[in-house]
Scaffold this motif. Structure first.
Motif, PDB file in Angstrom:
ATOM      1  N   ALA A   1      -1.224  14.744   1.895  1.00 33.77           N
ATOM      2  CA  ALA A   1      -2.519  14.734   2.570  1.00 33.77           C
ATOM      3  C   ALA A   1      -3.228  16.064   2.391  1.00 33.77           C
ATOM      4  CB  ALA A   1      -2.321  14.440   4.054  1.00 33.77           C
ATOM      5  N   TYR A   2      -4.501  16.054   2.733  1.00 37.22           N
ATOM      6  CA  TYR A   2      -5.281  17.275   2.829  1.00 37.22           C
ATOM      7  C   TYR A   2      -5.431  17.565   4.315  1.00 37.22           C
ATOM      8  CZ  TYR A   2      -9.235  20.441   2.984  1.00 37.22           C
ATOM      9  OH  TYR A   2     -10.047  21.513   3.244  1.00 37.22           O
ATOM     10  N   LEU A   3      -5.027  18.752   4.744  1.00 40.78           N
ATOM     11  CA  LEU A   3      -5.173  19.186   6.123  1.00 40.78           C
ATOM     12  C   LEU A   3      -6.275  20.227   6.158  1.00 40.78           C
ATOM     13  CD1 LEU A   3      -4.345  19.335   9.089  1.00 40.78           C
ATOM     14  CD2 LEU A   3      -2.505  20.920   8.413  1.00 40.78           C
ATOM     15  N   ALA A   4      -7.391  19.866   6.780  1.00 38.66           N
ATOM     16  CA  ALA A   4      -8.550  20.761   6.861  1.00 38.66           C
ATOM     17  C   ALA A   4      -8.357  21.785   7.981  1.00 38.66           C
ATOM     18  CB  ALA A   4      -9.813  19.938   7.104  1.00 38.66           C
ATOM     19  N   PRO A   5      -9.036  22.914   7.890  1.00 36.32           N
ATOM     20  CA  PRO A   5      -8.930  23.933   8.937  1.00 36.32           C
ATOM     21  C   PRO A   5      -9.288  23.411  10.334  1.00 36.32           C
ATOM     22  CG  PRO A   5     -10.036  24.835   7.008  1.00 36.32           C
ATOM     23  CD  PRO A   5      -9.872  23.358   6.770  1.00 36.32           C
ATOM     24  N   ASN A   6     -10.131  22.386  10.426  1.00 38.05           N
ATOM     25  CA  ASN A   6     -10.528  21.846  11.735  1.00 38.05           C
ATOM     26  C   ASN A   6      -9.561  20.787  12.257  1.00 38.05           C
ATOM     27  OD1 ASN A   6     -11.106  19.680  10.102  1.00 38.05           O
ATOM     28  ND2 ASN A   6     -13.258  19.537  10.663  1.00 38.05           N
ATOM     29  N   GLY A   7      -8.437  20.558  11.542  1.00 34.93           N
ATOM     30  CA  GLY A   7      -7.423  19.614  11.995  1.00 34.93           C
ATOM     31  C   GLY A   7      -7.571  18.204  11.459  1.00 34.93           C
ATOM     32  N   VAL A   8      -8.629  17.931  10.704  1.00 37.04           N
ATOM     33  CA  VAL A   8      -8.803  16.608  10.110  1.00 37.04           C
ATOM     34  C   VAL A   8      -7.784  16.441   8.982  1.00 37.04           C
ATOM     35  CG1 VAL A   8     -10.360  15.142   8.749  1.00 37.04           C
ATOM     36  CG2 VAL A   8     -11.233  16.411  10.718  1.00 37.04           C
ATOM     37  N   VAL A   9      -7.135  15.278   8.946  1.00 34.93           N
ATOM     38  CA  VAL A   9      -6.148  14.967   7.916  1.00 34.93           C
ATOM     39  C   VAL A   9      -6.680  13.812   7.081  1.00 34.93           C
ATOM     40  CG1 VAL A   9      -3.803  14.139   7.454  1.00 34.93           C
ATOM     41  CG2 VAL A   9      -4.214  15.735   9.343  1.00 34.93           C
TER      42      VAL A   9
ATOM     43  N   MET B   1       0.850  -1.157   0.000  1.00 35.72           N
ATOM     44  CA  MET B   1       0.000   0.000   0.000  1.00 35.72           C
ATOM     45  C   MET B   1       0.902   1.228   0.000  1.00 35.72           C
ATOM     46  SD  MET B   1      -3.238   0.385   2.586  1.00 35.72           S
ATOM     47  CE  MET B   1      -3.626  -1.349   2.544  1.00 35.72           C
ATOM     48  N   ASN B   2       0.620   2.157  -0.873  1.00 40.55           N
ATOM     49  CA  ASN B   2       1.442   3.358  -0.966  1.00 40.55           C
ATOM     50  C   ASN B   2       0.574   4.605  -0.912  1.00 40.55           C
ATOM     51  OD1 ASN B   2       4.123   2.216  -1.410  1.00 40.55           O
ATOM     52  ND2 ASN B   2       3.230   1.437  -3.295  1.00 40.55           N
ATOM     53  N   PRO B   3       1.021   5.615  -0.145  1.00 41.85           N
ATOM     54  CA  PRO B   3       0.284   6.870  -0.145  1.00 41.85           C
ATOM     55  C   PRO B   3       0.471   7.564  -1.487  1.00 41.85           C
ATOM     56  CG  PRO B   3       2.297   7.095   1.133  1.00 41.85           C
ATOM     57  CD  PRO B   3       2.206   5.666   0.703  1.00 41.85           C
ATOM     58  N   ILE B   4      -0.604   8.159  -1.995  1.00 44.86           N
ATOM     59  CA  ILE B   4      -0.506   8.835  -3.292  1.00 44.86           C
ATOM     60  C   ILE B   4      -0.995  10.276  -3.169  1.00 44.86           C
ATOM     61  CG2 ILE B   4      -0.694   6.733  -4.676  1.00 44.86           C
ATOM     62  CD1 ILE B   4      -3.640   7.486  -5.193  1.00 44.86           C
ATOM     63  N   LYS B   5      -0.431  11.133  -3.999  1.00 43.57           N
ATOM     64  CA  LYS B   5      -0.846  12.534  -4.044  1.00 43.57           C
ATOM     65  C   LYS B   5      -2.171  12.609  -4.786  1.00 43.57           C
ATOM     66  CE  LYS B   5       0.934  17.110  -4.621  1.00 43.57           C
ATOM     67  NZ  LYS B   5       2.098  17.932  -4.780  1.00 43.57           N
ATOM     68  N   PHE B   6      -3.046  13.495  -4.348  1.00 44.44           N
ATOM     69  CA  PHE B   6      -4.352  13.677  -4.991  1.00 44.44           C
ATOM     70  C   PHE B   6      -4.607  15.177  -5.113  1.00 44.44           C
ATOM     71  CE2 PHE B   6      -4.673  13.016  -0.484  1.00 44.44           C
ATOM     72  CZ  PHE B   6      -5.604  13.936  -0.022  1.00 44.44           C
ATOM     73  N   PRO B   7      -5.529  15.583  -5.991  1.00 47.84           N
ATOM     74  CA  PRO B   7      -5.694  17.012  -6.295  1.00 47.84           C
ATOM     75  C   PRO B   7      -5.900  17.921  -5.078  1.00 47.84           C
ATOM     76  CG  PRO B   7      -6.967  15.710  -7.838  1.00 47.84           C
ATOM     77  CD  PRO B   7      -6.428  14.753  -6.793  1.00 47.84           C
ATOM     78  N   GLU B   8      -6.588  17.466  -4.062  1.00 46.83           N
ATOM     79  CA  GLU B   8      -6.874  18.308  -2.901  1.00 46.83           C
ATOM     80  C   GLU B   8      -5.736  18.365  -1.884  1.00 46.83           C
ATOM     81  OE1 GLU B   8     -10.570  16.717  -4.731  1.00 46.83           O
ATOM     82  OE2 GLU B   8      -8.763  15.783  -3.972  1.00 46.83           O
ATOM     83  N   ALA B   9      -4.714  17.543  -2.042  1.00 46.77           N
ATOM     84  CA  ALA B   9      -3.596  17.503  -1.084  1.00 46.77           C
ATOM     85  C   ALA B   9      -2.965  18.887  -0.960  1.00 46.77           C
ATOM     86  CB  ALA B   9      -2.567  16.467  -1.511  1.00 46.77           C
ATOM     87  N   ASN B  10      -2.780  19.342   0.281  1.00 44.06           N
ATOM     88  CA  ASN B  10      -2.202  20.672   0.495  1.00 44.06           C
ATOM     89  C   ASN B  10      -1.024  20.653   1.475  1.00 44.06           C
ATOM     90  OD1 ASN B  10      -3.569  20.259   2.893  1.00 44.06           O
ATOM     91  ND2 ASN B  10      -4.954  21.998   2.672  1.00 44.06           N
ATOM     92  N   VAL B  11      -0.585  19.444   1.857  1.00 43.17           N
ATOM     93  CA  VAL B  11       0.532  19.303   2.780  1.00 43.17           C
ATOM     94  C   VAL B  11       1.190  17.944   2.546  1.00 43.17           C
ATOM     95  CG1 VAL B  11      -0.862  18.281   4.630  1.00 43.17           C
ATOM     96  CG2 VAL B  11       1.185  19.551   5.225  1.00 43.17           C
ATOM     97  N   THR B  12       2.468  17.831   2.869  1.00 41.91           N
ATOM     98  CA  THR B  12       3.147  16.539   2.843  1.00 41.91           C
ATOM     99  C   THR B  12       3.831  16.353   4.190  1.00 41.91           C
ATOM    100  OG1 THR B  12       3.492  16.672   0.462  1.00 41.91           O
ATOM    101  CG2 THR B  12       4.855  15.085   1.672  1.00 41.91           C
ATOM    102  N   PHE B  13       3.396  15.349   4.930  1.00 45.00           N
ATOM    103  CA  PHE B  13       3.990  15.042   6.223  1.00 45.00           C
ATOM    104  C   PHE B  13       5.223  14.164   6.017  1.00 45.00           C
ATOM    105  CE2 PHE B  13      -0.474  15.831   7.200  1.00 45.00           C
ATOM    106  CZ  PHE B  13      -0.360  16.730   8.245  1.00 45.00           C
ATOM    107  N   GLY B  14       6.228  14.341   6.852  1.00 45.36           N
ATOM    108  CA  GLY B  14       7.415  13.495   6.817  1.00 45.36           C
ATOM    109  C   GLY B  14       8.408  13.830   5.727  1.00 45.36           C
ATOM    110  N   GLU B  15       8.229  14.960   5.051  1.00 48.76           N
ATOM    111  CA  GLU B  15       9.199  15.346   4.025  1.00 48.76           C
ATOM    112  C   GLU B  15      10.575  15.557   4.640  1.00 48.76           C
ATOM    113  OE1 GLU B  15       7.700  17.711   0.205  1.00 48.76           O
ATOM    114  OE2 GLU B  15       7.270  18.763   2.062  1.00 48.76           O
ATOM    115  N   ARG B  16      11.601  15.138   3.938  1.00 50.23           N
ATOM    116  CA  ARG B  16      12.988  15.289   4.375  1.00 50.23           C
ATOM    117  C   ARG B  16      13.242  14.663   5.749  1.00 50.23           C
ATOM    118  NH1 ARG B  16      11.445  19.531   1.515  1.00 50.23           N
ATOM    119  NH2 ARG B  16      10.795  20.884   3.221  1.00 50.23           N
ATOM    120  N   GLN B  17      12.477  13.632   6.073  1.00 51.11           N
ATOM    121  CA  GLN B  17      12.702  12.864   7.299  1.00 51.11           C
ATOM    122  C   GLN B  17      12.996  11.429   6.871  1.00 51.11           C
ATOM    123  OE1 GLN B  17       9.726  13.393  10.372  1.00 51.11           O
ATOM    124  NE2 GLN B  17       9.290  15.453   9.653  1.00 51.11           N
ATOM    125  N   PRO B  18      14.265  11.039   6.871  1.00 53.36           N
ATOM    126  CA  PRO B  18      14.673   9.745   6.304  1.00 53.36           C
ATOM    127  C   PRO B  18      13.943   8.529   6.862  1.00 53.36           C
ATOM    128  CG  PRO B  18      16.580  11.015   7.051  1.00 53.36           C
ATOM    129  CD  PRO B  18      15.357  11.782   7.441  1.00 53.36           C
TER     130      PRO B  18
END
Length: 87
Positions: A25-33, A1-18
């Motif tokens: 992911a999409y991070l909503a104003p209410n904190g839902v990811v 299973m691999n995470p994939i980018k989708f049109p609404e994605a507005n953040v990437t968690f774990g970038e530059r963390q080996p």
């Protein structure tokens, strides 16, 4: 299973963390990811055989956070095509 980018994605968690694979992911104003995962043909076959998906979460011994899993994008994201307020 691999995470994939989708049109609404507005953040990437774990970038530059080996030690982590980047998680678009999409991070909503209410904190839902919301993230989207693509299954391999082998994983799809295994799910057909067992009817099960396993979920593991790291809590660092803190309270477990709520999780919602679905195969239907419209259940987790409001888009122009499924939000009557946007039409």
């Amino acid at each position: 299973m691999n995470p994939i980018k989708f049109p609404e994605a507005n953040v990437t968690f774990g970038e530059r963390q080996p030690c982590f694979e980047p998680l678009p992911a999409y991070l909503a104003p209410n904190g839902v990811v919301v993230s989207c995962w693509q299954l391999s043909p082998e994983e799809i076959e295994r799910i057909r055989e067992t009817g099960c998906i396993w979920l593991s979460q790291c809590t660092c011994n803190q309270p477990l956070q709520a999780v919602f899993m679905t195969a239907e994008k419209e259940r987790v994201l409001k888009t122009k095509t499924n939000d009557p307020k946007k039409e």
